[in-house]
Design an enzyme around this catalytic site. Structure first.
Site, PDB file in Angstrom:
ATOM      1  N   SER A  15       0.821  -1.223   0.000  1.00 24.02           N
ATOM      2  CA  SER A  15       0.000   0.000   0.000  1.00 24.02           C
ATOM      3  C   SER A  15       0.851   1.267   0.000  1.00 24.02           C
ATOM      4  O   SER A  15       1.800   1.401   0.765  1.00 24.02           O
ATOM      5  CB  SER A  15      -0.919   0.020   1.228  1.00 24.02           C
ATOM      6  OG  SER A  15      -1.582   1.274   1.280  1.00 24.02           O
ATOM      7  N   LYS A  66     -13.737  -4.251   2.480  1.00 19.69           N
ATOM      8  CA  LYS A  66     -14.626  -3.087   2.308  1.00 19.69           C
ATOM      9  C   LYS A  66     -16.083  -3.398   2.657  1.00 19.69           C
ATOM     10  O   LYS A  66     -16.808  -2.520   3.123  1.00 19.69           O
ATOM     11  CB  LYS A  66     -14.526  -2.548   0.875  1.00 19.69           C
ATOM     12  CG  LYS A  66     -13.189  -1.848   0.604  1.00 19.69           C
ATOM     13  CD  LYS A  66     -13.148  -1.232  -0.778  1.00 19.69           C
ATOM     14  CE  LYS A  66     -11.758  -0.680  -1.053  1.00 19.69           C
ATOM     15  NZ  LYS A  66     -11.629  -0.061  -2.380  1.00 19.69           N
ATOM     16  N   ASP A 102     -13.789   6.253  -3.031  1.00 19.12           N
ATOM     17  CA  ASP A 102     -13.228   5.756  -4.295  1.00 19.12           C
ATOM     18  C   ASP A 102     -13.874   6.441  -5.504  1.00 19.12           C
ATOM     19  O   ASP A 102     -13.196   6.864  -6.439  1.00 19.12           O
ATOM     20  CB  ASP A 102     -13.446   4.239  -4.428  1.00 19.12           C
ATOM     21  CG  ASP A 102     -12.471   3.436  -3.585  1.00 19.12           C
ATOM     22  OD1 ASP A 102     -11.378   3.948  -3.275  1.00 19.12           O
ATOM     23  OD2 ASP A 102     -12.811   2.297  -3.230  1.00 19.12           O
ATOM     24  N   ALA A 128     -17.955  -5.651 -12.109  1.00 21.37           N
ATOM     25  CA  ALA A 128     -19.100  -5.445 -11.207  1.00 21.37           C
ATOM     26  C   ALA A 128     -18.720  -5.792  -9.777  1.00 21.37           C
ATOM     27  O   ALA A 128     -19.569  -6.178  -8.976  1.00 21.37           O
ATOM     28  CB  ALA A 128     -20.282  -6.283 -11.679  1.00 21.37           C
ATOM     29  N   ALA A 131     -15.006  -2.160  -6.686  1.00 21.31           N
ATOM     30  CA  ALA A 131     -14.581  -0.878  -7.271  1.00 21.31           C
ATOM     31  C   ALA A 131     -15.665  -0.323  -8.185  1.00 21.31           C
ATOM     32  O   ALA A 131     -15.961   0.880  -8.169  1.00 21.31           O
ATOM     33  CB  ALA A 131     -13.276  -1.064  -8.030  1.00 21.31           C
TER      34      ALA A 131
END
Ligand code: NDP
Length: 275
Positions: A15, A66, A102, A128, A131
């Site tokens: 990251s 997420k 995002d 899909a 994101a």
């Protein structure tokens, strides 16, 4: 006292968020510490609880947590609720707020850095997963004329279109694209690029498009960007700008001040290219 933040995920060593937030903090004079937090795949809640108990003020959340972050939050912003996914948690005295930056990050990158007005555009959203879910609502809010979601598993594209409850959105599989007409903006929200591949779009999709936007980023143009340019798309870019813009929005939510993104974007681009 220095306020603590972190990005939580698994894996997390790659990251770039700590570097980005360190630059934002230096630029705005904010006293923060921002770390990487590796959570076990079955240990998201325990890791977040421990971070909060140690005084943590907020978290960025990345793959694969997420959706769990969405469940963890006491309250969701409209864009997090629309996405069904959270990439920013805020720990306050009145509970946990979940947000998703995002989509707004991508929209700002497209509009600001790539000078493309979204209003009225016909969009092909490829993928899909999380994101794609994150960017759909902000694209619609930005006034696009239509969004066709195409996915390897077509039912997921159709379900996402249905869940949007917006007549501008439809879903399909790759084999239905030949009849789909032309697009102004193509967004690659698949993880195909991580394997150095492009999603299987008919070449006709790229012809006359204004911008091919790949959420994946790297030292060189991605396969999706290369194919788009060689088949008539006017412009292509990767997702490095989205990464920086979504981070800036998280920083603004936590600290109440919007950092300048361009110097950070330029520094990251140079680091990437230098390898
Ligand atoms: P998910 O795992 O949730 O979804 C992956 C999507 O990619 C699914 O739609 C999947 O289709 C599709 N897919 C995977 N492999 C292929 C392939 N070979 N051909 C066609 N379709 C494929 O991932 P996310 O949505 O979270 O992330 C997608 C990408 O976006 C990642 O590469 C991630 O790094 C990037 N990203 C970048 C950000 C940035 O700031 N720049 C922010 C967030 C994400 P199926 O449903 O059929 O499995």
């Amino acid at each position: 006292m220095t306020d603590r933040y972190a990005v939580i995920g698994n894996p997390i060593a790659h990251s770039r968020s700590p570097d980005i937030h360190a630059q934002f903090a230096a630029q705005t004079g904010q006293q923060i510490r921002y770390e990487r937090l590796l959570a076990p795949l079955d240990g998201f809640v325990a890791a977040v609880d421990a971070f909060r108990a140690a005084g943590g003020r907020g978290l960025n959340v990345t793959v694969p947590f997420k959706l769990q972050a969405c469940d963890y939050a006491d309250r969701l912003s409209p864009r997090a609720r629309a996405a069904g996914a959270v990439n920013t948690l805020v720990f306050g005295s009145d509970g946990v707020e979940g947000d998703n930056t995002d989509g707004v990050g991508m929209v700002r990158d497209i509009a600001g850095r790539h000078h493309t007005v979204l209003d009225g555009l016909r969009v092909l959203l490829v993928g899909a997963g999380g994101a794609a879910r994150g960017v759909l609502f902000p694209l619609l809010q930005a006034g696009v004329a239509a969004v066709l979601i195409v996915n390897r598993t077509p039912d997921k594209a159709r379900a996402l279109a249905l869940a949007s409850a917006d007549s501008r959105v439809a879903g399909c599989g790759f084999d239905e694209l030949d009849k789909a007409g032309r697009f102004d903006l193509l967004v690659n929200a698949t993880s195909a690029g991580l394997d150095d591949a492009a999603p299987p779009l008919p070449t006709s999709c790229y012809a006359n498009a204004r911008l091919a936007y790949d959420m994946v980023y790297g030292a060189r143009p991605t396969p999706f960007m290369q194919i788009a340019r060689s088949h008539g798309c006017a412009m292509s870019c990767d997702g490095l700008g989205m990464l920086v813009e979504q981070a800036a929005e998280s920083f603004r939510i936590w600290r109440g001040v919007m950092p300048e993104t361009e110097p950070v974007y330029q520094q990251l681009r140079q680091t990437l290219v230098a390898g």
